[in-house]
Design a protein around this motif. Structure first.
Motif, PDB file in Angstrom:
ATOM      1  N   VAL B 204       0.853  -1.176   0.000  1.00  0.00           N
ATOM      2  CA  VAL B 204       0.000   0.000   0.000  1.00  0.00           C
ATOM      3  C   VAL B 204       0.893   1.232   0.000  1.00  0.00           C
ATOM      4  N   ILE B 205       0.702   2.087  -0.985  1.00  0.00           N
ATOM      5  CA  ILE B 205       1.431   3.350  -1.045  1.00  0.00           C
ATOM      6  C   ILE B 205       0.399   4.440  -0.825  1.00  0.00           C
ATOM      7  N   LYS B 206       0.548   5.143   0.298  1.00  0.00           N
ATOM      8  CA  LYS B 206      -0.512   6.095   0.676  1.00  0.00           C
ATOM      9  C   LYS B 206      -0.283   7.444  -0.006  1.00  0.00           C
ATOM     10  N   GLY B 207      -0.323   7.439  -1.302  1.00  0.00           N
ATOM     11  CA  GLY B 207      -0.132   8.680  -2.039  1.00  0.00           C
ATOM     12  C   GLY B 207       0.058   8.357  -3.499  1.00  0.00           C
ATOM     13  N   ALA B 208       0.267   9.404  -4.297  1.00  0.00           N
ATOM     14  CA  ALA B 208       0.332   9.221  -5.753  1.00  0.00           C
ATOM     15  C   ALA B 208       1.763   9.088  -6.242  1.00  0.00           C
ATOM     16  N   ALA B 209       2.702   8.770  -5.315  1.00  0.00           N
ATOM     17  CA  ALA B 209       4.116   8.827  -5.674  1.00  0.00           C
ATOM     18  C   ALA B 209       4.526   7.811  -6.735  1.00  0.00           C
ATOM     19  N   ALA B 210       3.846   6.686  -6.822  1.00  0.00           N
ATOM     20  CA  ALA B 210       4.267   5.647  -7.762  1.00  0.00           C
ATOM     21  C   ALA B 210       3.692   5.942  -9.149  1.00  0.00           C
ATOM     22  N   LEU B 211       4.329   6.880  -9.830  1.00  0.00           N
ATOM     23  CA  LEU B 211       3.778   7.383 -11.097  1.00  0.00           C
ATOM     24  C   LEU B 211       3.829   6.367 -12.226  1.00  0.00           C
ATOM     25  N   GLN B 212       4.644   5.310 -12.065  1.00  0.00           N
ATOM     26  CA  GLN B 212       4.677   4.295 -13.124  1.00  0.00           C
ATOM     27  C   GLN B 212       3.330   3.580 -13.238  1.00  0.00           C
ATOM     28  N   ASN B 549       7.790  13.197   1.094  1.00  0.00           N
ATOM     29  CA  ASN B 549       7.333  13.153  -0.287  1.00  0.00           C
ATOM     30  C   ASN B 549       6.261  14.199  -0.527  1.00  0.00           C
ATOM     31  N   TYR B 550       6.393  14.832  -1.684  1.00  0.00           N
ATOM     32  CA  TYR B 550       5.352  15.733  -2.162  1.00  0.00           C
ATOM     33  C   TYR B 550       4.821  15.124  -3.446  1.00  0.00           C
ATOM     34  N   SER B 551       3.520  14.989  -3.547  1.00  0.00           N
ATOM     35  CA  SER B 551       3.008  14.493  -4.817  1.00  0.00           C
ATOM     36  C   SER B 551       1.820  15.309  -5.296  1.00  0.00           C
ATOM     37  N   LEU B 552       1.820  15.496  -6.587  1.00  0.00           N
ATOM     38  CA  LEU B 552       0.764  16.235  -7.259  1.00  0.00           C
ATOM     39  C   LEU B 552       0.036  15.221  -8.125  1.00  0.00           C
ATOM     40  N   ALA B 553      -1.229  15.034  -7.859  1.00  0.00           N
ATOM     41  CA  ALA B 553      -1.988  14.068  -8.653  1.00  0.00           C
ATOM     42  C   ALA B 553      -3.159  14.780  -9.307  1.00  0.00           C
ATOM     43  N   SER B 554      -3.527  14.307 -10.450  1.00  0.00           N
ATOM     44  CA  SER B 554      -4.593  14.956 -11.198  1.00  0.00           C
ATOM     45  C   SER B 554      -5.503  13.873 -11.762  1.00  0.00           C
ATOM     46  N   ARG B 555      -6.758  13.946 -11.406  1.00  0.00           N
ATOM     47  CA  ARG B 555      -7.678  12.874 -11.771  1.00  0.00           C
ATOM     48  C   ARG B 555      -8.834  13.416 -12.609  1.00  0.00           C
ATOM     49  N   GLU B 584      -9.810  16.873 -10.966  1.00  0.00           N
ATOM     50  CA  GLU B 584      -9.561  17.128  -9.551  1.00  0.00           C
ATOM     51  C   GLU B 584      -8.039  17.115  -9.372  1.00  0.00           C
ATOM     52  N   ILE B 585      -7.516  18.119  -8.664  1.00  0.00           N
ATOM     53  CA  ILE B 585      -6.054  18.195  -8.524  1.00  0.00           C
ATOM     54  C   ILE B 585      -5.674  18.161  -7.051  1.00  0.00           C
ATOM     55  N   SER B 586      -4.832  17.211  -6.714  1.00  0.00           N
ATOM     56  CA  SER B 586      -4.487  17.028  -5.305  1.00  0.00           C
ATOM     57  C   SER B 586      -2.997  17.241  -5.077  1.00  0.00           C
ATOM     58  N   GLN B 587      -2.700  17.865  -3.974  1.00  0.00           N
ATOM     59  CA  GLN B 587      -1.303  17.993  -3.567  1.00  0.00           C
ATOM     60  C   GLN B 587      -1.189  17.381  -2.186  1.00  0.00           C
ATOM     61  N   LYS B 588      -0.284  16.433  -2.047  1.00  0.00           N
ATOM     62  CA  LYS B 588      -0.165  15.754  -0.762  1.00  0.00           C
ATOM     63  C   LYS B 588       1.280  15.785  -0.282  1.00  0.00           C
ATOM     64  N   ASN B 605       3.511   8.646  10.668  1.00  0.00           N
ATOM     65  CA  ASN B 605       3.303   9.105   9.298  1.00  0.00           C
ATOM     66  C   ASN B 605       2.215  10.184   9.244  1.00  0.00           C
ATOM     67  N   PRO B 606       2.616  11.454   9.506  1.00  0.00           N
ATOM     68  CA  PRO B 606       1.648  12.539   9.348  1.00  0.00           C
ATOM     69  C   PRO B 606       1.550  12.970   7.874  1.00  0.00           C
ATOM     70  N   TYR B 607       0.421  13.495   7.488  1.00  0.00           N
ATOM     71  CA  TYR B 607       0.267  13.944   6.097  1.00  0.00           C
ATOM     72  C   TYR B 607      -0.780  15.049   6.021  1.00  0.00           C
ATOM     73  N   VAL B 608      -0.681  15.798   4.960  1.00  0.00           N
ATOM     74  CA  VAL B 608      -1.722  16.791   4.682  1.00  0.00           C
ATOM     75  C   VAL B 608      -1.945  16.804   3.175  1.00  0.00           C
ATOM     76  N   SER B 609      -3.200  16.868   2.780  1.00  0.00           N
ATOM     77  CA  SER B 609      -3.415  17.011   1.347  1.00  0.00           C
ATOM     78  C   SER B 609      -4.479  18.053   1.069  1.00  0.00           C
ATOM     79  N   PHE B 610      -4.222  18.802   0.017  1.00  0.00           N
ATOM     80  CA  PHE B 610      -5.156  19.824  -0.453  1.00  0.00           C
ATOM     81  C   PHE B 610      -5.661  19.375  -1.810  1.00  0.00           C
TER      82      PHE B 610
END
Lengths: 184, 800
Positions: B204-212, B549-555, B584-588, B605-610
Motif C-alpha cells: 500500500v502506497i498512501k499517495g500518488a508517488a508511484a507514477l509508473q 514526499n510531495y506528490s501532485l496528482a490529477s484525476r 480534480e487536482i491534489s497535492q499531498k 506518518n503525518p500527512y496533509v493534502s489539499f
C-alpha cells in the motif's frame, strides 16, 4: 533503440485503430418498464363521478407529479371506486394495475385520509389468501371537510396487517397526495 | 551450501602449488540486479584446485597466476553457480555478475527492481503472505485493513472497498499482478473484483508517488503481486481450507506451481467460497449470502536477461445485499432508520435472492522483459480485462429475481512499454508509455434507464521517474507523468432534467436526437492531466529512516461523476452528475519517520493534502415522484483539505511476547463551505498481544482489541418527509454517525510437519469474541442493521 521509436507509436496506433474501427451505432433508448407515471382514483355514486389523477410523466426527473381532481366529492355519500396505476411513457399506456392484481398477494393499496378529512375507505377486493388488496375500494364520506388524501401502493407488505403503513412495511411503489374537499 | 563453503576454505588453506608466474587476477562479484557486492562468493579455478572467497566489498584476489586460459566457477549460497572463462595475459581486474535472490527471481519479471521499492521517498506498507492467508476466506479489503490508515467502505460485510487516508473508489489505483484493475471502481458499492488468494504480497502506497502505475491515485496505490516462483526443478503447492460459524460456510483455495531450473514455470490457482446469510448478535442479516468461484493460470520463462509471462484470471461472485436495505423512498427510509432491527428478517438460508450483485471479471495479460545491457531493461505488457456487472433489484413482475436492473460490460485494453536504466552508480531512471482503450456497454434490455452511459475512452500516458543516490544515506526521487483522456459518450438525458440544468443552452450542440421525453447526447470531453512527485529518504543510522514526499496528482472525473442522472435504486436516492466537471487536482505532503529495532520499532506518518475541485456527492433536496419523496444527491466540486496521522509500533517484550499498536486519524474538511467532509473514517486504535506458549510444540496465541471512535465531524445531510397518516413532517437522520465500538478478537495457531515436505498449519480465530452489537459509520447498511456478531473461523493450511 532506434527501432523502438517506430515500434512504440506503431503498436499504440494499431491498437487505437483496431478499436476505432467499431461502427458508430448510437445506443437505443431505454423505456422504463416498471415506472408508474400515473395514479387514477375513480369514485362513482350514480351520476356523481370524482376522478383524482396524479401524473408524473418524467418519472424520477426534476418535475413533481401534477395532481388534478375532476368532479365534486359530496358529504354523506358512499362511492364505489377503483385505483389504477399506469405507465404513460409508453404508447399505448401500460396498465400496471393488471400486474398488481396478478401478484395480489405481494401488493396492497392503502387509502389514507388526513385526520381533518371526514372520509373512510375500505378495500373491496382481496388477494388469494383473503387479505385486502385495495385496487377496488368503497369510500364513505362524512361531513363537509377538507384535507389530504394519500394513496400508497406497497410492494411485499406484511399480510395480514392492521391497515397502517407502519405495520404493513414493504416498499413504497407509489405514494401520492391529493388536496381533497368534501362539499355539501 | 555450508559444506561447499568449508570445502572451499579447506581448499584455500591447503593452497597450492606455486608456479613461477606473477600475474594478479582480481575482481568483484556483484548482484546483477542492483550491483550490490556479493559477500562470501566462492571463485574456484578449475584444474588448479585453488579458490578464494569475496570479502565485505565483494572483492577477491588471486596472485601468482601464469599466462593462460582459466576456467572459473563462481558460486554463492543465494545464487545459481556460473562458469566463466578468462584469458590471462596481464594483470586483470574483472567484475562478475551473479543472479542474486534466486528464490525471488520471478519478481524481476513482474516488477523488475520496482518490486523492492515502488517509490523511494514514501513508506510502503506491506501486507505479508501470512496476513493474506489469515484472511483467505474474506476479501481484499479485509486484509488491507490491517495496514494503519487503511479502512473500508462497506456495503454489508462482503462488499468491502479499501479506503486509504479517507479516500476511495476512483481515487485509488489497484495494480493486480502488474495490471491496473478496471472493474467499475467508481461505485461506492463496487468492491474490487480480485481474489485475495492470488496475491503473495500486497503493498500500500498512501499517495500518488508511484507514477509508473498512474497519475490519478489521489488516495493511493495498492499493488497485489503473486508469490515469486522458486527457480529450481520443483512441484509445490498450498491448500487453505477455512470454515466459519457466522455465514455457516467456508472457502477452499489451492495453488500448485511447477518450476524448472531453466526458468520455465507454470502455476494454477483456484478458490471457491460459499456462505449463507450472516448473523448479528440478535438476528439474521437476511439475503447477505455469498458465492464465489475464481481461478488463475500463470506460465512463463525467466532468464537473467529476458523473460515473459502469460496470465489469465477469472473471478465470479454473487453477493446478496441485505434485503431490508431495499427501499421505496424517503418514507421507507425513515421507517427503516427508526427501526432497531431490520424491517425484513427471514430464516437463515443459503439462497441469494434480490437485491444482489453478480460480477464476472476476466483478466488476461502478456508481459515480457529484455535486459539489453547489464543496467537497462525494457519491458512490454499488454492486458485485457472485461468486467460484467449485473445488479438485481426487487422488481415487480419478477418473482424469480432473474431480470437485472443494471447490466454493465466494461472492456479495457491496455498496452505499456517501459525502460528502466541505471545511468550510472548515482542515477537510475525509469520511463514508459501506456495506451489504453476502454468501452462501457450498458445493456438496454434491463428496462431500467442506464446509470452509467455507453462510452468509449482513449487514454495515453507517458512518465519518467529518476532516483538519485546522493550519498549512502540520502536518496532523492523525482518524477512526472502526463495523461491524455478522450471520451466518446452516448448519454440519454431526461428532457426535463436537460432543460432544468440549462444544458439546452450550454450544450445545444451535443444533442443527437430526441425521443419523446428523452434526449440523446454525444459529449466528447478531453482531459489533460499532469502529475508529479518529488521527495527523499534519509537513513540517519542503522535504525532511523526519514521519508518526505510531495506528490501532485490529477484525476479526470469518472463516468459516474459526469453523467449520473436518475434514481439509483440500490441507494434509494436520485443521483445527479455534472457535465461541466473538470479534473480534480491534489497535492499531498507526507512525512514518515521510521525506527526499526530489535526490541522496539515504530513508524509515524503525518500527512496533509489539499484537493482542488474535489468531487463529492451530497444531498441537495427532496424530489417528489409518484413513488413518494426521494432525497436528491448531487455531485459538486469544492476545495478540500485532509489532515491525518498514522502510527505503528511494536515492542518485543521478550522472545515469546510481542505487543503492537496501531493508530490512525484523519480529518477532512470542505474548505469552500467550511464544513466537515462526509464519510471520513473515524479515528481507530488497535492493540495486540502475541504470545508463544512455552510448550514443547509451539502454539501461538494472540489477542487483539480494536477500538473505533465515534466520528464527531460530519455534515448535516438530514431531510424531512411528509407522513400522510399523521400529517406531520418527519426528520430523516441520515447524517449522525453511530456510536464508538470496541471489538475483541483472539487467535491461536500451531504448525505440524507431516513429513519433510508437507507442513500443516491449524489456526482458530474468533472475531467479535464478546458478540458486541455495533454499527460502523462507513458501512452503507448501517441505517438498517447491525454489523456481524461473533464469528469462529477454523483454518487448515497445508504446504506441500
Amino acid at each position: 533503440m532506434k527501432n523502438l521509436k517506430f515500434i512504440i507509436p506503431t503498436i499504440l496506433l494499431s491498437v487505437l485503430l483496431i478499436n476505432c474501427s467499431d461502427d458508430d451505432d448510437t445506443p437505443e433508448p431505454v423505456n422504463e418498464e416498471e415506472v408508474i407515471t400515473t395514479v387514477i382514483v375513480n369514485l362513482v355514486n350514480g351520476t356523481n363521478t370524482v376522478t383524482l389523477t396524479s401524473r408524473d410523466t418524467d418519472g424520477d426527473g426534476p418535475n413533481p407529479p401534477v395532481e388534478t381532481i375532476v368532479g365534486e366529492m359530496k358529504s354523506g355519500t358512499t362511492y364505489t371506486g377503483t385505483v389504477r396505476f399506469l405507465n404513460e411513457t409508453e404508447t399505448p399506456s401500460e396498465e400496471i394495475t393488471d400486474e398488481v392484481e396478478e401478484e395480489d398477494d405481494e401488493h396492497q393499496v392503502f387509502v389514507i385520509p388526513s385526520s381533518g378529512l371526514n372520509l373512510t375507505s375500505t378495500a373491496t377486493n382481496n388477494d388469494g389468501n383473503g387479505n385486502p388488496l385495495g385496487t377496488k375500494i368503497s369510500v364513505v364520506t362524512g361531513a363537509m371537510s377538507s384535507g389530504n388524501l394519500n394513496i400508497t401502493l406497497r410492494h411485499e407488505p406484511n399480510k395480514p396487517n392492521d391497515g397502517t403503513l407502519a405495520d404493513a412495511g414493504g416498499e413504497t411503489d407509489v405514494s401520492v397526495n391529493f388536496d381533497v374537499e368534501i362539499i355539501d | 551450501m555450508k559444506t561447499l563453503l568449508s570445502l572451499a576454505l579447506a581448499i584455500v588453506s591447503s593452497c597450492a602449488i606455486a608456479q613461477t608466474c606473477d600475474l594478479k587476477f582480481t575482481g568483484k562479484v556483484i548482484d546483477v540486479h542492483d550491483n550490490t557486492p556479493l559477500i562470501g562468493a566462492v571463485i574456484q579455478i578449475a584444474g588448479l584446485e585453488i579458490a578464494t572467497i569475496t570479502d565485505f566489498e565483494g572483492r577477491f584476489k588471486f596472485e601468482n597466476l601464469c599466462k593462460d586460459t582459466y576456467n572459473l566457477q563462481v558460486s554463492h549460497p543465494e545464487c545459481t553457480t556460473e562458469a566463466f572463462s578468462i584469458i590471462l595475459l596481464d594483470n586483470l581486474d574483472k567484475t562478475f555478475k551473479l543472479e542474486h535472490h534466486l528464490e525471488e527471481l520471478n519478481e524481476i519479471l513482474i516488477k523488475g527492481k520496482t518490486y523492492y521499492t515502488k517509490a523511494e521517498s514514501i513508506l510502503e506498507n506491506r501486507v505479508k503472505l501470512e496476513t493474506i492467508e489469515t484472511f483467505s476466506s474474506g476479501s481484499l479489503g479485509d486484509a488491507l485493513k490491517t495496514v494503519s490508515g487503511v479502512s473500508s467502505l462497506n456495503t454489508g460485510n462482503t462488499v468491502v472497498k479499501p479506503v486509504i487516508n479517507g479516500l476511495h473508489s476512483s481515487r485509488i489505483t489497484i495494480i493486480n499482478n502488474g495490471v491496473r484493475q478496471q472493474d467499475q471502481e467508481w461505485g461506492a458499492e463496487h468492491a474490487p473484483n480480485i481474489d485475495l488468494n492470488t496475491a503473495g504480497s500486497i503493498t500500500v502506497i498512501k499517495g500518488a508517488a508511484a507514477l509508473q502505475f498512474s497519475g490519478d491515485a489521489v488516495g493511493g496505490v495498492i499493488v497485489a503481486e503473486p508469490t515469486p516462483v522458486i527457480l529450481k526443478d520443483s512441484l509445490y503447492g498450498k491448500t487453505i481450507l477455512s470454515g466459519q460459524s457466522n455465514g455457516r460456510g467456508g472457502s477452499i483455495t489451492s495453488v500448485l506451481t511447477k518450476s524448472y531450473e531453466n526458468g520455465w514455470f507454470g502455476r494454477f490457482q483456484g478458490t471457491v467460497k460459499r456462505y449463507s446469510d450472516f448473523e448479528t448478535q440478535d438476528y439474521v442479516l437476511s439475503n447477505t449470502g455469498l458465492s464465489e468461484q475464481d481461478f488463475s493460470i500463470n506460465f512463463g520463462l525467466n532468464k537473467i536477461t529476458y523473460g515473459f509471462e502469460g496470465y489469465y484470471s477469472f473471478f465470479k461472485n454473487t453477493v446478496g445485499i441485505l434485503r431490508a436495505s431495499h427501499l421505496g423512498g424517503g418514507e421507507d427510509q425513515a421507517i427503516a432508520i427508526e427501526s432497531d432491527v431490520p424491517t425484513f428478517i427471514r430464516d437463515l438460508t443459503y439462497k441469494i435472492g434480490t437485491p444482489r450483485q453478480e460480477v464476472i471479471h476476466h483478466l488476461a495479460k502478456f508481459s515480457g522483459f529484455y535486459k539489453y545491457n547489464p543496467s537497462s531493461t525494457i519491458k512490454f505488457s499488454y492486458d485485457f480485462q472485461q468486467n460484467n456487472r449485473l445488479e438485481f433489484d426487487v422488481r415487480r413482475g419478477d418473482d424469480e429475481g432473474d431480470e437485472a436492473s443494471v447490466d454493465l460490460k466494461l472492456t479495457t485494453h491496455n498496452i505499456g512499454l517501459s525502460v528502466e536504466s541505471d545511468i550510472n552508480d548515482i542515477i537510475s531512471f525509469k520511463t514508459g508509455i501506456t495506451g489504453n482503450f476502454q468501452e462501457n456497454f450498458a445493456d438496454p434490455s434491463t428496462g431500467v434507464r442506464r446509470l452509467i452511459p455507453d462510452y468509449k475512452q482513449y487514454k495515453f500516458g507517458v512518465y519518467g521517474i529518476a532516483d538519485i543516490q546522493i550519498s549512502d544515506k540520502l536518496i532523492a526521487e523525482m518524477g512526472g507523468r502526463f495523461d491524455y483522456t478522450y471520451m466518446d459518450v452516448f448519454k440519454f438525458y431526461r428532457t426535463t432534467f436537460w432543460e432544468s440544468r440549462g444544458y439546452d443552452e450550454l450544450f445545444q450542440d451535443l444533442v443527437v436526437e430526441e425521443y419523446g421525453n428523452q434526449i440523446l447526447t454525444n459529449p466528447e470531453p478531453t482531459f489533460n492531466n499532469a502529475s508529479a512527485t518529488a521527495g527523499f529518504s534519509y537513513q540517519f543510522d542503522d535504525d532511523y529512516v526519514l521519508f518526505t514526499n510531495y506528490s501532485l496528482a490529477s484525476r479526470a472525473p469518472n463516468a459516474s461523476e459526469l453523467y449520473s442522472e436518475g434514481l439509483h435504486h440500490s441507494a434509494s436516492r436520485i443521483e445527479l452528475g455534472d457535465l461541466r466537471f473538470n479534473s480534480e487536482i491534489s497535492q499531498k505532503l507526507t512525512l514518515t519517520a521510521q525506527k526499526k529495532g530489535n526490541l522496539f520499532s515504530f513508524t509515524i506518518n503525518p500527512y496533509v493534502s489539499f484537493i482542488n475541485d474535489f468531487i463529492l456527492i451530497e444531498p441537495t433536496g427532496v424530489q417528489q415522484t409518484v413513488r413518494g419523496n426521494f432525497q436528491v444527491w448531487e455531485y459538486r466540486q469544492t476545495d478540500a483539505r485532509l489532515i491525518g496521522v498514522d502510527t505503528d509500533a511494536t515492542f518485543r517484550i521478550n522472545d515469546a511476547l510481542n505487543y503492537s499498536n496501531q493508530f490512525s486519524i484523519v480529518k477532512g474538511k470542505d474548505i469552500t463551505r467550511d464544513e466537515s467532509l462526509i464519510n471520513m473514517p473515524s479515528a481507530n486504535i488497535t492493540n495486540r498481544l502475541d504470545y508463544i506458549l512455552p510448550f514443547k510444540h509451539k502454539i501461538d496465541v494472540g489477542i487483539e482489541s480494536v477500538f473505533n471512535f465515534r466520528q464527531n465531524e460530519f455534515p448535516d445531510n438530514n431531510f424531512e418527509i411528509f407522513l400522510p397518516e399523521t400529517e406531520t413532517f418527519q426528520l430523516v437522520d441520515v447524517s449522525t454517525p453511530p456510536d464508538a465500538y470496541h471489538l475483541i478478537n483472539i487467535n491461536t495457531a500451531t504448525n505440524f510437519d507431516l513429513n519433510n515436505k508437507t507442513k500443516l498449519n491449524i489456526s482458530l480465530r474468533v472475531t467479535n469474541l464478546l458478540n458486541t452489537s455495533y454499527r460502523d459509520y462507513l458501512n452503507r447498511l448501517r441505517y438498517y442493521a447491525d454489523d456481524l456478531g461473533r464469528n469462529i473461523i477454523l483454518q487448515l493450511k497445508i504446504n506441500y
